[in-house]
Every structure is written in C-alpha cells, then in structure tokens.
Design an enzyme around this catalytic site. Structure first.
Site, short mmCIF file in Angstrom:
data_model
loop_
_atom_site.label_atom_id
_atom_site.label_comp_id
_atom_site.label_asym_id
_atom_site.label_seq_id
_atom_site.Cartn_x
_atom_site.Cartn_y
_atom_site.Cartn_z
CE LYS A 50 -3.57 -2.29 2.77
NZ LYS A 50 -4.05 -2.24 4.10
CD GLU A 84 8.01 -0.61 -2.11
OE1 GLU A 84 7.13 -0.25 -2.00
OE2 GLU A 84 8.20 -1.86 -1.84
CG ASP A 143 14.73 -0.48 5.45
OD1 ASP A 143 15.83 -0.71 5.95
OD2 ASP A 143 13.84 0.04 6.26
CB ILE A 173 10.32 8.25 7.26
CG1 ILE A 173 10.57 7.20 6.46
CG2 ILE A 173 11.67 8.75 7.94
CD1 ILE A 173 10.95 7.75 4.95
#
Length: 179
Positions: free
Chosen positions: A42, A98, A102, A152
């Site tokens: 999402k 995206e 990470d 974040i």
C-alpha cells in the site's frame, strides 16, 4: 497524530519536486518503450499517483501487494504475495514503483518473480532509499532521495497502518513504536 512526529523531513513542496524530477527522468528514458508502472501497495500509492501524472509518455499501470512487515518496524524476511498483477508481462518495460527501499529483501524477491515472467526489461524506482540498511544487492535506477536510517511516516509510509495520510514525510518519535 501530529504530536507523534519528531521532525518533518520533507514538505509537500519537497516531495512534489522529487516526483517531478524522477518523472522527467523516466519520461526521457522510456520514450518509445512499452512502459508498465507496477505499484507495490500500500505504501507506494501516494507516490505512484503523483509519479504517473509527472510522466509525459504513454504508460500502463498495475498493482501488486506483498507483505513482509506485518505491524512491526523490521522486515520479517518472508514475503507473501497478497495481490498479483493482472497483466501478462511479456514485452513490457517494467518499472517497479516503491515508496522506500530498506533491506532490499522484499524487492529482490519481487524482481526475481517478475523477471521470470519475461518482461522486456525491469527496473526499480523508489522515492526513498536507505542504502545503509541494505541486506541484499538491490540497486534502484530512479531515486527521489537517499534518507537517513530513521523510521519515517507520511505520504503513504506507515507504522501499523497509520500515518499514511500525512501530506509530508516525518520521523516518527521512537516512543511511538518502541524504538
């Protein structure tokens, strides 16, 4: 909700400038190609919506939903496809969109799965890149910005499915997520 934000890293204006720059790069590089933008739900939905409007060439879109986090803050390393693509990928120039790159585990797995479907090409576009957290070799072609190793939220990014609707990106206070 705003009281949970330690610091605003990127304002709405900052985000729009990043999206416009990346959209111009994609427009230039994919001119005359069969571009298919694949949004990883999402988190990337806000970025995808703005990015597709910043791209000035024909492009199709599709959505994929994968799960590897649950409600936590670290990837589990186990990737589950929740919603697969609707299109046959043969002949398409795939650009995976995206929100954040990470560890790279999820996107590495996703790129492997999509590559097996014989697209003409496959690349990665991420709004935020955290290279110091990378655990597998994944290299995005398009990057909004490189960010520090902080948790974040906002502009699609969440913690436990909250904060996605913030119009900016900020650092979540560690006491909110037990960090």
């Amino acid at each position: 909700m705003l009281n949970d934000i330690q610091e605003v890293l990127y304002s709405e204006k900052d985000l729009q400038e990043m999206v416009d720059r990346v959209g111009a790069e994609i427009t230039r590089d994919y001119e005359g190609k069969n571009l298919l933008l694949v949004s990883v739900l999402k988190g990337s939905v806000a970025f995808m919506a703005d990015l597709m409007r910043a791209i000035k060439i024909p492009a199709r879109i599709d959505f994929m939903s994968v799960s590897s986090y649950g409600s936590g803050t670290k990837t589990s390393g186990v990737v589950k496809i929740v919603k697969d693509l609707d299109l046959n990928l043969e002949g398409y120039d795939i650009l995976i969109v995206e929100d954040i790159l990470d560890s790279g585990k999820t996107l590495s797995y996703l790129m492997e799965i999509l590559q097996a479907r014989n697209p003409a090409s496959i690349e990665l576009c991420t709004l935020f890149d955290k290279p110091e957290r990378r655990q597998v070799p994944v290299f995005p072609k398009y990057v909004g910005t490189v960010i520090p190793d902080a948790f974040i939220v906002g502009y699609g990014l969440d913690y436990a499915e909250n904060y996605r609707n913030l119009p900016f990106v900020g650092i979540l206070k560690p006491e909110v997520y037990g960090g």
